[in-house]
Design an enzyme around this catalytic site. Structure first.
Site, PDB file in Angstrom:
ATOM      1  N   CYS A 138       0.873  -1.257  -0.113  1.00  0.00           N
ATOM      2  CA  CYS A 138       0.010   0.004   0.135  1.00  0.00           C
ATOM      3  C   CYS A 138       0.853   1.242   0.055  1.00  0.00           C
ATOM      4  CB  CYS A 138      -0.872  -0.058   1.113  1.00  0.00           C
ATOM      5  SG  CYS A 138      -0.425  -0.188   2.628  1.00  0.00           S
ATOM      6  N   ASP A 380      -7.449   5.845  -1.532  1.00  0.00           N
ATOM      7  CA  ASP A 380      -7.036   4.723  -0.739  1.00  0.00           C
ATOM      8  C   ASP A 380      -6.745   3.424  -1.779  1.00  0.00           C
ATOM      9  OD1 ASP A 380      -7.013   2.588   0.992  1.00  0.00           O
ATOM     10  OD2 ASP A 380      -9.003   2.846   1.735  1.00  0.00           O
ATOM     11  N   HIS A 382      -6.411   0.588  -1.151  1.00  0.00           N
ATOM     12  CA  HIS A 382      -6.538  -0.826  -0.467  1.00  0.00           C
ATOM     13  C   HIS A 382      -7.944  -1.455  -1.291  1.00  0.00           C
ATOM     14  CE1 HIS A 382      -4.156   1.015   2.860  1.00  0.00           C
ATOM     15  NE2 HIS A 382      -3.921  -0.182   3.136  1.00  0.00           N
TER      16      HIS A 382
END
Length: 497
Positions: A138, A380, A382
């Site tokens: 990430c 993000d 993720h």
């Protein structure tokens, strides 16, 4: 660095068990074999015994990959709320969402940002069996987004917007006017539709449904269309194929020089140096250099030498001032964010020269691009998506742009982060130094989070004394010989993202 894999509240998943649980559940003999030990009764050949730990690692990597692909491959559809009375800031642009025109401008700006997430089923990373970065990459993805934003402002027309942003129309945020602690008094204005193929589109009451909006043709829309080949080419540089100059394969390879390998977690400082080396070794980003600050200090002479060919031996391939991305790893507190730095971070995100912040919340890397009130706005990484073959003509760009703005309180921000800036020429660099110095002086702390000074710093880069640091300490003394002494604690003590 001691860390665990990141997880996101908006994604479905269960808690992963410790990696070693399965190996310790084996019978003693099998456990010894899995760790490469031989017993007197063992009849295996030495070659088989040496191979067995490698096979166990391969199986373990495949199991973790499969689990993470499931864990981060599903999303829960949620809405993020923005109010009408406070401006929303995105990297130097401000929007007051009190009209459909402003909501549309904000939506186009957000959707135009390049979004890079976990991918699965790409070619194995060199020296490993990993075919996904899901669950561990990430921070690399956040760093890619930071670099991508720098390349956008470097290569694209000013205030460029993706012409196809209208196609991403999931209803994932709403705007309301706060009247009381109860939101029912506010009337939501949906800003996205639901064209993206959702089998169960979200229903909006007719009384509150916004009329269909057909934005006027922007004066620079033709210019945006002309920039589309550059936009597509830029995304190919971040493709999940070994040749891609800024793809995860190249970044992991560069990280090996600092002791990192596929499957490890990376701190924001390490990623800053990886990006610097990635840009330096590739010629695709012409006339662009990356400078990484040392010990929370930007040394102006170092930047000038990096960008001005007149100060270095003649280079026939570049006789002009190089544009520069400046990355500043900082730590904004001890175990948690120091509230005194919140106003400072806001002021930085208001600057045109800012290209974002990579950091996140503890053990969960994010790419911050703006804020509203006391909430950070972020992209993000993720979400585990299938790998896109960017070598194909007219590959789909949809999965590289996000239609879901997300916010989180400043108080949840991890103090370890890297801040990015961009200067196109020498004049812009001088303006940057002035504007950023003013922004960081707003902190209530006695010393700023970082400083600009004349002169040169020690050039140790990724392989030198700081190569194993996940992030620097914040200044606890005024800049000077004492504050940069070798007696300062290693930031390896801290748990980072």
């Amino acid at each position: 660095m001691n860390s665990v894999s990141p997880s996101a509240a908006q994604y479905v998943g269960l808690v992963m068990q410790d990696e070693q649980v399965e190996s310790w559940r084996q019978p003693p003999l099998e456990r010894q074999r899995s760790f490469g030990f031989r017993t007197p009764q063992a009849s295996d050949s030495s070659r088989e015994a040496a191979r067995e730990p490698d096979e166990m690692e391969k199986v373990k990597a495949k199991l973790m990959s499969a689990w993470n692909n499931v864990k981060y491959g599903w999303t829960i559809k949620t809405k993020t709320s923005f109010n009408k009375v406070s401006p929303v800031t995105i990297l130097g642009h401000s929007y007051l969402l009190n009209s459909e025109d402003e909501v549309e401008r904000f939506r186009r700006d957000f959707v135009s940002r390049i979004w890079l997430t976990y991918r699965r089923e790409f070619p194995p990373l060199d020296g490993s069996t990993w075919t996904t970065d899901c669950g561990w990459g990430c921070m690399l993805r956040s760093g890619q987004m930071l670099l991508a934003q720098g390349l956008v402002v470097h290569l694209m027309p000013r205030d460029w917007a993706w012409p196809d942003a209208q196609q991403l129309t999931d209803v994932d945020f709403e705007v309301f006017r706060p009247r009381s602690p109860v939101r029912a008094g506010g009337v939501p204005i949906p800003s996205f539709g639901s064209l993206r193929g959702s089998s169960t589109p979200e229903k909006i009451p007719a009384s509150s449904q916004a009329p269909k909006f057909c934005p006027r043709k922007r004066p620079d829309s033709a210019k945006d269309q002309q920039a589309e080949p550059i936009h597509s080419k830029l995304i190919t540089w971040f493709g999940d194929q070994p040749p891609a100059p800024f793809g995860v394969h190249q970044l992991v390879e560069i990280g090996k020089s600092s002791g990192k390998k596929a499957g490890d977690w990376y701190g924001p400082s390490i990623v800053a140096h990886i990006l610097r080396k990635a840009v330096a070794k590739n010629s695709v980003a012409q006339n662009l250099a990356v400078y990484v600050a040392q010990d929370c200090t930007v040394y102006k002479e170092d930047v000038l030498r990096l960008c001005d060919p007149s100060l270095t031996p003649a280079d026939p391939s570049n006789q002009a001032w190089k544009s520069v991305i400046i990355l500043v790893p900082v730590r904004l507190g001890g175990e948690a964010l120091n509230p005194s730095y919140i106003e400072c971070v806001k002021n930085i995100l208001k600057l045109d020269c800012c290209i974002g912040v990579i950091g996140g919340k503890p053990k969960h890397s994010l790419y911050f691009i703006g804020f509203q009130d006391d909430q950070l706005l972020y992209l993000d990484p993720h979400l585990c998506q299938p790998t896109i073959d960017v070598a194909q003509a007219d590959f789909s760009l949809e999965s590289f742009h996000c239609s879901s703005p997300k916010k989180m309180p400043f108080s949840r921000m991890d103090p370890s982060c890297t801040i990015g800036f961009y200067a196109k020429n020498k004049k812009d660099f001088e303006s940057l130094c002035s504007a950023v110095s003013t922004a960081i002086s707003s902190s209530k702390e006695k010393y700023p989070i970082f400083t600009f000074v004349e002169g040169q710093g020690q050039d140790y880069g990724l392989e030198g004394p700081s190569s194993n640091h996940s992030g620097p300490l914040a200044h606890i003394l005024p800049p000077g010989p004492l504050s940069r002494s070798n007696t300062r604690r290693s930031s390896e003590e801290f748990v980072f993202l």
